[in-house]
Design an enzyme around this catalytic site. Sequence first.
Site, PDB file in Angstrom:
ATOM      1  N   TYR A 103      -0.546   4.141  10.770  1.00  0.00           N
ATOM      2  CA  TYR A 103      -0.931   3.119  11.740  1.00  0.00           C
ATOM      3  C   TYR A 103       0.281   2.818  12.610  1.00  0.00           C
ATOM      4  O   TYR A 103       1.392   2.628  12.104  1.00  0.00           O
ATOM      5  CB  TYR A 103      -1.369   1.825  11.042  1.00  0.00           C
TER       6      TYR A 103
ATOM      7  N   GLU B 177      -5.297   4.388  14.036  1.00  0.00           N
ATOM      8  CA  GLU B 177      -6.216   3.448  14.676  1.00  0.00           C
ATOM      9  C   GLU B 177      -6.826   3.944  15.976  1.00  0.00           C
ATOM     10  O   GLU B 177      -7.767   3.325  16.490  1.00  0.00           O
ATOM     11  CB  GLU B 177      -5.527   2.090  14.905  1.00  0.00           C
TER      12      GLU B 177
ATOM     13  N   ARG C  40       0.838  -1.193   0.000  1.00  0.00           N
ATOM     14  CA  ARG C  40       0.000   0.000   0.000  1.00  0.00           C
ATOM     15  C   ARG C  40       0.880   1.252   0.000  1.00  0.00           C
ATOM     16  O   ARG C  40       2.066   1.189   0.296  1.00  0.00           O
ATOM     17  CB  ARG C  40      -0.901   0.019   1.246  1.00  0.00           C
TER      18      ARG C  40
ATOM     19  N   ASP D  12      -2.283  -7.524  14.686  1.00  0.00           N
ATOM     20  CA  ASP D  12      -1.512  -6.285  14.786  1.00  0.00           C
ATOM     21  C   ASP D  12      -1.738  -5.577  16.115  1.00  0.00           C
ATOM     22  O   ASP D  12      -1.096  -4.563  16.403  1.00  0.00           O
ATOM     23  CB  ASP D  12      -1.781  -5.343  13.604  1.00  0.00           C
TER      24      ASP D  12
ATOM     25  N   ASP E 125     -20.257 -11.426  20.273  1.00  0.00           N
ATOM     26  CA  ASP E 125     -19.780 -10.109  20.683  1.00  0.00           C
ATOM     27  C   ASP E 125     -20.179  -9.880  22.131  1.00  0.00           C
ATOM     28  O   ASP E 125     -21.194 -10.427  22.612  1.00  0.00           O
ATOM     29  CB  ASP E 125     -20.358  -9.000  19.799  1.00  0.00           C
TER      30      ASP E 125
ATOM     31  N   VAL F 204      -1.434 -12.864   9.447  1.00  0.00           N
ATOM     32  CA  VAL F 204      -0.714 -11.822   8.725  1.00  0.00           C
ATOM     33  C   VAL F 204      -1.029 -10.469   9.359  1.00  0.00           C
ATOM     34  O   VAL F 204      -2.190 -10.138   9.611  1.00  0.00           O
ATOM     35  CB  VAL F 204      -1.097 -11.832   7.231  1.00  0.00           C
TER      36      VAL F 204
ATOM     37  N   LYS G  26       2.129   1.806   7.502  1.00  0.00           N
ATOM     38  CA  LYS G  26       2.476   0.983   8.659  1.00  0.00           C
ATOM     39  C   LYS G  26       3.521   1.673   9.535  1.00  0.00           C
ATOM     40  O   LYS G  26       4.178   2.631   9.137  1.00  0.00           O
ATOM     41  CB  LYS G  26       3.002  -0.383   8.201  1.00  0.00           C
TER      42      LYS G  26
ATOM     43  N   SER H  82     -10.543  -2.301   8.291  1.00  0.00           N
ATOM     44  CA  SER H  82     -11.281  -3.369   8.962  1.00  0.00           C
ATOM     45  C   SER H  82     -12.273  -4.012   8.004  1.00  0.00           C
ATOM     46  O   SER H  82     -12.485  -5.235   8.039  1.00  0.00           O
ATOM     47  CB  SER H  82     -12.020  -2.811  10.184  1.00  0.00           C
TER      48      SER H  82
ATOM     49  N   HIS I 269      -0.124   0.977  16.260  1.00  0.00           N
ATOM     50  CA  HIS I 269      -0.353  -0.228  17.060  1.00  0.00           C
ATOM     51  C   HIS I 269       0.776  -0.432  18.079  1.00  0.00           C
ATOM     52  O   HIS I 269       1.385  -1.499  18.170  1.00  0.00           O
ATOM     53  CB  HIS I 269      -0.478  -1.458  16.164  1.00  0.00           C
TER      54      HIS I 269
END
Length: 361
Positions: free
Chosen positions: A94, A118, A15, A270, A198, A298, A75, A134, A96
């Site tokens: 992002y 995020e 990306r 992640d 959930d 992944v 990333k 997502s 994380h």
Amino acid sequence: MRVGVVRETKIDENRVALTPSGAHALVEDGHDVIVESGAGSGSRIGDAEYQLAGALIVDSAGDVWGGADIIVKVKEPQETEFEYLRDDLTLFTYLHLAAYPEVAKALTDSGTTAIAYETVQLPDRSLPLLAPMSEVAGRMSVQVGARFLESYAGGRGILLGGVPGVEPATVVIIGGGVAGSNAAQMAYGMGADVHVFDMSPVPLRSIDRQYHGAVKTRVASPFDIKNAAANADLIIGAVLLPGARAPRLLNREDVTKMRPGSVLVDISIDQGGCFETSRETKHSDPTYIIDDVVHYAVGNIPGAVPRTSTFALTNVTTPYLRLLASEGLDAAIDRRPELAGGLNVRHGQIVHEVVAAQLAV
């Protein structure tokens, strides 16, 4: 303001953080856009398209990092990029950090201001910069799960939707948010027997209304999740606590009780992963087998469809990037208060409470 776009260095990440149309908008706003040569090639976007939009193409990543006031990425910085971090730089990507403490340390040591996509959160608790990825990850989780249920990949040899006279696969989705609901859509569309868990009944009601009860919904409890896992062919972990590590939903003992050849897809990897047996993998080597269960974990699932993902991501990030470039961080937060939730690191400190608490553990 000088906005830099670098080629992603995370393994198998194709990306890019800005499209030519986004570059053109920034240039029209009066900013300079510096793009590393080849940054968009993985998404089939050529240097010439950026040049036509008014961006400057440079050959080295170092020239982009060194010449920019804001770096926009997809990333988190990789170890080879830590040397470029500095105290007068803003990073928008992002992060994380709960799952990558070494990145948090590099950011605090350098004094870089870091805004994480995020954790940008609207008053209704939705995550506008995470949602499109997502959606992609949720839909892809079913595609890859179906593929690895095939016997050649170590799976049970099951067609997800079955055929007349033969029952379909049982798909258990843990988490009914954006990723989970998109996974349910794909699994239902492929004819699977779909169960969604959930903690909150709110998303479950929405799913129930959408599918008129054809997708089974249950309020999550550890006992019920473990029992469902033992009877599932494909389990998709899609839980998220913004800024925090993902909760562990299945331990090693639970995995040993699963059907031989069943598949675990951990979308939450992640954020540290939601299964005890999860460890991050890459697109070029996406799976491993533990106790005869195929694991797919992944860390950048949407990177497998980079062109779709790039445009979906930049549709939502570019307006915020333009605001940051034109107004500066504090004024941008005044205009769009949700950006305050995205601020993870400033002046060498972790300033997001949840991220700070996670890293202190």
